[in-house]
Design a protein around this motif. Sequence first.
Motif, PDB file in Angstrom:
ATOM      1  N   ASP A 154     -89.230 -20.146  64.155  1.00  0.00           N
ATOM      2  CA  ASP A 154     -89.713 -18.777  64.032  1.00  0.00           C
ATOM      3  C   ASP A 154     -89.775 -18.341  62.565  1.00  0.00           C
ATOM      4  N   ALA A 155     -88.760 -18.752  61.789  1.00  0.00           N
ATOM      5  CA  ALA A 155     -88.756 -18.404  60.363  1.00  0.00           C
ATOM      6  C   ALA A 155     -89.936 -19.056  59.649  1.00  0.00           C
ATOM      7  N   ALA A 156     -90.208 -20.307  59.995  1.00  0.00           N
ATOM      8  CA  ALA A 156     -91.348 -21.002  59.390  1.00  0.00           C
ATOM      9  C   ALA A 156     -92.661 -20.334  59.783  1.00  0.00           C
ATOM     10  N   ASP A 157     -92.740 -19.909  61.034  1.00  0.00           N
ATOM     11  CA  ASP A 157     -93.951 -19.240  61.502  1.00  0.00           C
ATOM     12  C   ASP A 157     -94.176 -17.927  60.745  1.00  0.00           C
ATOM     13  N   ARG A 158     -93.095 -17.188  60.515  1.00  0.00           N
ATOM     14  CA  ARG A 158     -93.226 -15.931  59.761  1.00  0.00           C
ATOM     15  C   ARG A 158     -93.668 -16.204  58.323  1.00  0.00           C
ATOM     16  N   ARG A 159     -93.116 -17.235  57.707  1.00  0.00           N
ATOM     17  CA  ARG A 159     -93.487 -17.560  56.332  1.00  0.00           C
ATOM     18  C   ARG A 159     -94.948 -17.991  56.239  1.00  0.00           C
ATOM     19  N   LEU A 160     -95.382 -18.769  57.238  1.00  0.00           N
ATOM     20  CA  LEU A 160     -96.771 -19.218  57.223  1.00  0.00           C
ATOM     21  C   LEU A 160     -97.726 -18.045  57.418  1.00  0.00           C
ATOM     22  N   ARG A 161     -97.318 -17.075  58.231  1.00  0.00           N
ATOM     23  CA  ARG A 161     -98.154 -15.889  58.421  1.00  0.00           C
ATOM     24  C   ARG A 161     -98.275 -15.084  57.125  1.00  0.00           C
ATOM     25  N   LEU A 162     -97.240 -15.173  56.290  1.00  0.00           N
ATOM     26  CA  LEU A 162     -97.274 -14.502  54.996  1.00  0.00           C
ATOM     27  C   LEU A 162     -97.925 -15.371  53.922  1.00  0.00           C
ATOM     28  N   PRO A 166     -96.432 -24.124  52.967  1.00  0.00           N
ATOM     29  CA  PRO A 166     -96.004 -24.707  54.229  1.00  0.00           C
ATOM     30  C   PRO A 166     -94.755 -25.573  54.095  1.00  0.00           C
ATOM     31  N   ALA A 167     -94.656 -26.371  53.008  1.00  0.00           N
ATOM     32  CA  ALA A 167     -93.479 -27.222  52.835  1.00  0.00           C
ATOM     33  C   ALA A 167     -92.226 -26.371  52.646  1.00  0.00           C
ATOM     34  N   GLU A 168     -92.359 -25.280  51.901  1.00  0.00           N
ATOM     35  CA  GLU A 168     -91.227 -24.378  51.695  1.00  0.00           C
ATOM     36  C   GLU A 168     -90.876 -23.651  52.988  1.00  0.00           C
ATOM     37  N   ALA A 169     -91.891 -23.283  53.763  1.00  0.00           N
ATOM     38  CA  ALA A 169     -91.671 -22.529  54.994  1.00  0.00           C
ATOM     39  C   ALA A 169     -90.838 -23.315  55.994  1.00  0.00           C
ATOM     40  N   THR A 170     -91.056 -24.624  56.064  1.00  0.00           N
ATOM     41  CA  THR A 170     -90.333 -25.451  57.029  1.00  0.00           C
ATOM     42  C   THR A 170     -89.211 -26.244  56.382  1.00  0.00           C
ATOM     43  N   GLN A 171     -88.870 -25.935  55.132  1.00  0.00           N
ATOM     44  CA  GLN A 171     -87.807 -26.604  54.395  1.00  0.00           C
ATOM     45  C   GLN A 171     -88.042 -28.114  54.324  1.00  0.00           C
TER      46      GLN A 171
END
Length: 260
Positions: A154-162, A166-171
């Motif tokens: 969910d955190a990655a999905d929120r980051r991608l929406r912003l 992508p690599a940072e969003a999913t660590q």
Amino acid sequence: MILASGVPSTTALALAALASFAYLLAGWPLRKGHDARWPSLALAVGVSAHALWLMIDIGSVGSDRSGVRLGFAPVVSLTVCLMLIVHSVESRFVQLPSVRRALGWAGAIAVALAVAFPGEVRGLGSPWAPVHWLLGVAAYGLFGAAVLHALLLDAADRRLRLRKNPAEATQGLPLLQLERLTFLFVQAGFVVLTAAIALGVATAPRWRWDHKTVLSMVAWALFLALLVGRHWQGWRGRQATRWLYAGTLVLLLAYVGSRF
């Protein structure tokens, strides 16, 4: 009762103190340029001490006491320990520093809870009771690991929406791989939970529709709906994780909530 009728042994208290201290070290935020290996080592020490403490104080290993120490806090502590074991194995392949920190704090809190509210010693009754109990706790741990990965998803999905990196969003973990891992834990947890419920039904001397039974069946139905929806309707993202959160919360209330 929540409080125990006996006092934990010195060895058990020492292991609990060691586990708490190691977990706090593992959860301590690192500054840039510092050695990132010692928090992982601290987490490994914490998990080892935690597992030994659970075996001695809750499982009565090496004691002449018959039965196990049950209660809401021991089950929470054992569940968190299982989640940490899963993370320790997974971290061999994927490094997730923020997860390590969160689990370090969670481990310290779980140990403190079990020391403060150690529960009471109960006999196991049926020879199948230990297997049923272990299967139930294993289901807690697997669904807990699934929730942990779902939170990352969910955190990655929120980051991608912003429109973050992508690599940072999913660590560093590919989004599809993270989703696949999440539902592998859900599937494993569902199989173990089904086995626990089936064993309980088959070996219970008398069937009772108490809080634990009703909530366990509701949680099982929620997880089944999630798996069916994902397979047939293609549920993904937040639609799927909401069902996972709901099922895990109900399952947590089934034993932990009723014992609290």
